[in-house]
Design a protein around this motif. Structure first.
Motif: not given
Length: 248
Positions: A35, A38, A44-46, A48, A64-66, A69, A137
């Motif tokens: 987190e 990001v 950065c969109c996400g 890990t 992972v933030t989503h 991922l 990412h």
């Protein structure tokens, strides 16, 4: 080993193995790290983060933030190919400035492009047998070199040091508890050795070695075995002790 080696009537349940790594603590730390990465990484969109201590990396801890991922990490473990496995093998950053123009890692590339991702950068950190990776990412092309020098790199370095320190601290606590347990159990082990010496007519060294052998062959803690032996006062176990005495 004789067929009845596990039949010694001391009423002790097999000891359960202790977890080698505090997975819950590690997962929380990795989630916070992802987190933070990001928030502090432009474009950065996400993110890990993975951590493991040798063996199969897929059996380590991942954050992972989503949710999507997670599949991107999983395909790399399945294929054994992608920026994370490459970074783990080489110990150097790995990634793609633009996945549309990069034909490496076909499984990872296809999954990433299907998610709308165009770039990624994985940064590895090693501390002894602990390896941490941080992957950022982006929906747009982004130079890997810029990520290597962005705040995410510093966060990963600090996190790896912190995780390694916490792991050493937990190991030290476990060692202290084991030593304290050994000190507490010493009197009852001595009593059990005395019973074995009386029953078998052996010396103290052989009695202790026999108790250790029984502990190893039955997967029972030496202290629990000794307590059970003291409770029975050695009654009715002469044949079982003799049988273990003959085990090489």
């Amino acid at each position: 080993m004789p067929d009845r080696c596990d039949a010694i009537p001391l009423g002790i349940a097999p000891a359960q193995p202790e977890p080698a790594l505090d997975a819950a603590s590690s997962a929380r730390g990795l989630a916070r790290l992802a987190e933070q990465v990001v928030r502090c990484t432009p474009g950065c969109c996400g993110a890990t983060a993975t951590a493991h201590t040798g063996g199969d990396p897929a059996e380590g801890t991942t954050a992972v933030t989503h949710p999507d991922l997670s599949a991107l990490v999983a395909v790399q473990w399945e294929d054994g190919d992608g920026p994370v496995p490459q970074a783990l093998r080489t110990g150097r950053p790995a990634g793609s400035d633009d996945l549309l123009l990069d034909d490496r890692w076909p499984g990872y590339r296809a999954r990433a492009l299907d998610m709308g991702l165009r770039s990624s950068a994985t940064l590895p950190y090693r501390r002894g047998d602990l390896t941490l990776t941080v992957t950022v990412h982006g929906f747009r092309p982004h130079p890997l070199e810029e990520t290597v020098h962005c705040p995410a790199a510093l966060l990963g370095d600090l996190a790896a040091t912190g995780l390694a320190r916490d792991r050493r601290y937990r190991e030290a606590l476990a060692e202290v508890e084991q030593l304290e347990g050994a000190l507490r159990s010493r009197p009852v082990v001595d009593q059990a050795c005395g019973i074995v010496m009386y029953v078998l007519g052996c010396d103290a060294e052989e009695a202790f070695a026999l108790l250790r052998r029984i502990s190893q062959h039955t997967n029972r803690k030496l202290s629990d075995l000794a307590r059970a032996l003291v409770r029975t006062r050695g009654h009715g176990i002469e044949q079982e002790l003799q049988r273990f005495r003959e085990v090489p």
